[in-house]
Design a protein around this motif. Structure first.
Motif, mmCIF file in Angstrom:
data_model
loop_
_atom_site.group_PDB
_atom_site.id
_atom_site.type_symbol
_atom_site.label_atom_id
_atom_site.label_comp_id
_atom_site.label_asym_id
_atom_site.label_seq_id
_atom_site.Cartn_x
_atom_site.Cartn_y
_atom_site.Cartn_z
ATOM 1 N N LEU A 52 0.823 -1.200 0.000
ATOM 2 C CA LEU A 52 0.000 0.000 0.000
ATOM 3 C C LEU A 52 0.863 1.260 0.000
ATOM 4 C CD1 LEU A 52 -2.803 -0.986 2.567
ATOM 5 C CD2 LEU A 52 -2.985 -0.865 0.092
ATOM 6 N N ALA A 53 1.982 1.215 0.733
ATOM 7 C CA ALA A 53 2.865 2.385 0.799
ATOM 8 C C ALA A 53 3.475 2.705 -0.564
ATOM 9 C CB ALA A 53 3.967 2.134 1.829
ATOM 10 N N ILE A 54 3.726 1.692 -1.372
ATOM 11 C CA ILE A 54 4.346 1.892 -2.686
ATOM 12 C C ILE A 54 3.300 2.152 -3.764
ATOM 13 C CG2 ILE A 54 5.743 0.818 -4.481
ATOM 14 C CD1 ILE A 54 7.342 1.647 -2.022
ATOM 15 N N HIS A 55 2.224 1.361 -3.764
ATOM 16 C CA HIS A 55 1.274 1.378 -4.880
ATOM 17 C C HIS A 55 -0.060 2.049 -4.563
ATOM 18 C CE1 HIS A 55 3.907 -1.094 -7.283
ATOM 19 N NE2 HIS A 55 3.954 -2.021 -6.348
ATOM 20 N N GLY A 56 -0.308 2.407 -3.301
ATOM 21 C CA GLY A 56 -1.595 2.975 -2.947
ATOM 22 C C GLY A 56 -2.643 1.891 -2.763
ATOM 23 N N LYS A 57 -3.906 2.292 -2.672
ATOM 24 C CA LYS A 57 -4.985 1.338 -2.453
ATOM 25 C C LYS A 57 -5.003 0.284 -3.550
ATOM 26 C CE LYS A 57 -8.133 4.527 -0.074
ATOM 27 N NZ LYS A 57 -9.478 5.167 -0.118
ATOM 28 N N ILE A 58 -5.066 -0.966 -3.142
ATOM 29 C CA ILE A 58 -4.980 -2.039 -4.132
ATOM 30 C C ILE A 58 -6.180 -2.034 -5.071
ATOM 31 C CG2 ILE A 58 -3.510 -3.505 -2.711
ATOM 32 C CD1 ILE A 58 -5.966 -5.135 -1.971
ATOM 33 N N GLU A 59 -7.337 -1.616 -4.556
ATOM 34 C CA GLU A 59 -8.524 -1.630 -5.410
ATOM 35 C C GLU A 59 -8.483 -0.536 -6.481
ATOM 36 O OE1 GLU A 59 -9.765 0.431 -1.503
ATOM 37 O OE2 GLU A 59 -8.516 -1.261 -2.141
ATOM 38 N N ASP A 60 -7.546 0.420 -6.356
ATOM 39 C CA ASP A 60 -7.425 1.486 -7.349
ATOM 40 C C ASP A 60 -6.541 1.099 -8.533
ATOM 41 O OD1 ASP A 60 -9.054 3.099 -5.841
ATOM 42 O OD2 ASP A 60 -7.427 4.221 -4.914
ATOM 43 N N ARG A 61 -5.884 -0.036 -8.429
ATOM 44 C CA ARG A 61 -5.046 -0.461 -9.548
ATOM 45 C C ARG A 61 -5.899 -0.728 -10.785
ATOM 46 N NH1 ARG A 61 -0.438 -4.883 -8.263
ATOM 47 N NH2 ARG A 61 -0.698 -5.008 -10.520
ATOM 48 N N PRO A 62 -5.421 -0.349 -11.968
ATOM 49 C CA PRO A 62 -6.207 -0.601 -13.182
ATOM 50 C C PRO A 62 -6.140 -2.043 -13.660
ATOM 51 C CG PRO A 62 -4.151 0.469 -13.763
ATOM 52 C CD PRO A 62 -4.194 0.430 -12.259
ATOM 53 N N ASP A 63 -5.146 -2.782 -13.181
ATOM 54 C CA ASP A 63 -4.903 -4.135 -13.710
ATOM 55 C C ASP A 63 -4.833 -5.147 -12.570
ATOM 56 O OD1 ASP A 63 -2.615 -3.091 -12.632
ATOM 57 O OD2 ASP A 63 -1.277 -3.764 -14.234
ATOM 58 N N TRP A 64 -5.995 -5.516 -12.052
ATOM 59 C CA TRP A 64 -6.013 -6.403 -10.893
ATOM 60 C C TRP A 64 -5.431 -7.777 -11.206
ATOM 61 C CZ3 TRP A 64 -11.676 -5.891 -8.712
ATOM 62 C CH2 TRP A 64 -11.842 -4.610 -8.159
ATOM 63 N N PRO A 65 -4.534 -8.272 -10.359
ATOM 64 C CA PRO A 65 -4.204 -9.698 -10.375
ATOM 65 C C PRO A 65 -5.271 -10.504 -9.638
ATOM 66 C CG PRO A 65 -2.866 -8.574 -8.754
ATOM 67 C CD PRO A 65 -3.671 -7.516 -9.444
ATOM 68 N N GLU A 66 -5.172 -11.800 -9.749
ATOM 69 C CA GLU A 66 -6.126 -12.697 -9.093
ATOM 70 C C GLU A 66 -6.209 -12.425 -7.599
ATOM 71 O OE1 GLU A 66 -6.763 -17.554 -8.611
ATOM 72 O OE2 GLU A 66 -4.853 -16.739 -9.323
ATOM 73 N N ALA A 67 -5.059 -12.197 -6.955
ATOM 74 C CA ALA A 67 -5.041 -12.015 -5.508
ATOM 75 C C ALA A 67 -5.865 -10.809 -5.081
ATOM 76 C CB ALA A 67 -3.600 -11.875 -5.015
ATOM 77 N N ILE A 68 -5.817 -9.722 -5.843
ATOM 78 C CA ILE A 68 -6.604 -8.535 -5.492
ATOM 79 C C ILE A 68 -8.090 -8.814 -5.694
ATOM 80 C CG2 ILE A 68 -7.149 -6.172 -6.193
ATOM 81 C CD1 ILE A 68 -4.207 -5.660 -6.557
ATOM 82 N N TYR A 69 -8.453 -9.442 -6.800
ATOM 83 C CA TYR A 69 -9.863 -9.782 -7.023
ATOM 84 C C TYR A 69 -10.396 -10.614 -5.857
ATOM 85 C CZ TYR A 69 -14.135 -11.556 -9.094
ATOM 86 O OH TYR A 69 -15.455 -11.863 -9.319
ATOM 87 N N LEU A 70 -9.639 -11.614 -5.444
ATOM 88 C CA LEU A 70 -10.088 -12.476 -4.352
ATOM 89 C C LEU A 70 -10.164 -11.712 -3.031
ATOM 90 C CD1 LEU A 70 -8.108 -15.731 -5.182
ATOM 91 C CD2 LEU A 70 -10.574 -15.398 -5.376
ATOM 92 N N SER A 71 -9.189 -10.847 -2.773
ATOM 93 C CA SER A 71 -9.189 -10.128 -1.496
ATOM 94 C C SER A 71 -10.344 -9.142 -1.421
ATOM 95 C CB SER A 71 -7.855 -9.392 -1.306
ATOM 96 O OG SER A 71 -7.728 -8.314 -2.210
#
Length: 255
Positions: free
Chosen positions: A194-213
């Motif tokens: 989160l410190a490097i990339h910001g909120k994970i849900e704001d990423r434009p290209d979700w990996p499987e792990a983000i979708y599941l979380s």
């Protein structure tokens, strides 16, 4: 180089699943192979923890599919768990030993604005499923120097135990920074991501792990074994990671 043949793999894992009385489902096929996925209710009853496992989303990473096959061949491995397994998400990539699918899409960046039939089909299957107590995605790093993992949990207490178990079979990546993110003893934490990339849900290209979380679980791990090391060692490292997660889930459910 070990040759991975998806049709042969499907025959082997379906045989193991039938022997273990798993329910077999199918995602949409590709030009290379069918894509089975598996479910089984715990032999101890449906109130057991529900575990999600996947592999084979990157075609140049074979230790995950091979580890899941070996686990299914062990009749008592998952006895106390409700389990959902997607072992072969990218057969077109696996048969060519390439990261992407046949049309050049990185499937593990396709879970938000999905374009590939592979991931559209996977998401449709996931929508039929309920919450998981934990999820683990089995990956590899093709130029890795040691094992590491991503821990997408606010409670970062288990990742070190998992990586220690993996370290019985392959070295642990002890670098202070992995994939441009701070790491501690081979563990990349949610806090540092989160410190490097910001909120994970704001990423434009979700990996499987983000979708599941976001949709299915609050406990998510992505393992990475180092591909330059012997395949059997990497397989055993993946199995140790899954086993360690299951041991923790068993303690939580019984407390």
């Amino acid at each position: 180089m070990t040759i991975f043949d998806p049709p042969s793999y499907v025959l082997d894992i379906e045989e193991a699943a039938r022997t273990g009385r798993w329910t077999i489902h199918y995602l949409s096929p590709t030009s290379t192979s069918t894509r089975p996925w598996f479910q089984r209710i715990a032999l101890t009853g449906p109130d057991a923890p529900h575990l999600y496992l996947s592999s084979g989303i990157h075609g140049d990473e074979i230790s995950g599919p091979m580890a899941l096959l070996e686990m299914l061949r062990q009749p008592d491995f998952f006895t106390k768990f409700n389990v959902t397994i997607f072992p072969l998400l990218n057969p077109d990539g696996l048969i060519k030993d390439i990261r992407e699918n046949a049309t050049g899409i990185d499937l593990n960046r396709d879970y938000r604005n999905s374009k590939s039939q592979e991931i559209l089909s996977h998401i449709e299957a996931l929508k039929t499923l309920e919450k998981f107590d934990a999820a683990m995605m089995l990956h590899e790093d093709f130029e890795g120097i040691g094992a590491y993992l991503y821990e997408l949990n606010d409670d970062a207490s288990l990742g070190q135990k998992i990586i220690t178990a993996m370290g019985q079979h392959v070295p642990i990546d002890q670098r202070p920074e992995i994939e441009e993110v701070p790491a501690k003893g081979g563990v990349i934490s949610r806090k540092d991501l989160l410190a490097i990339h910001g909120k994970i849900e704001d990423r434009p290209d979700w990996p499987e792990a983000i979708y599941l979380s976001i949709h299915h679980t609050q406990v998510s791990y992505t393992t990475e074994t180092p591909k330059p090391f012997p395949l059997e060692h990497r397989i055993q490292a993946q199995i140790s990671a899954v086993r360690t997660l299951m041991q923790a889930l068993s303690k939580t459910s019984s407390s």
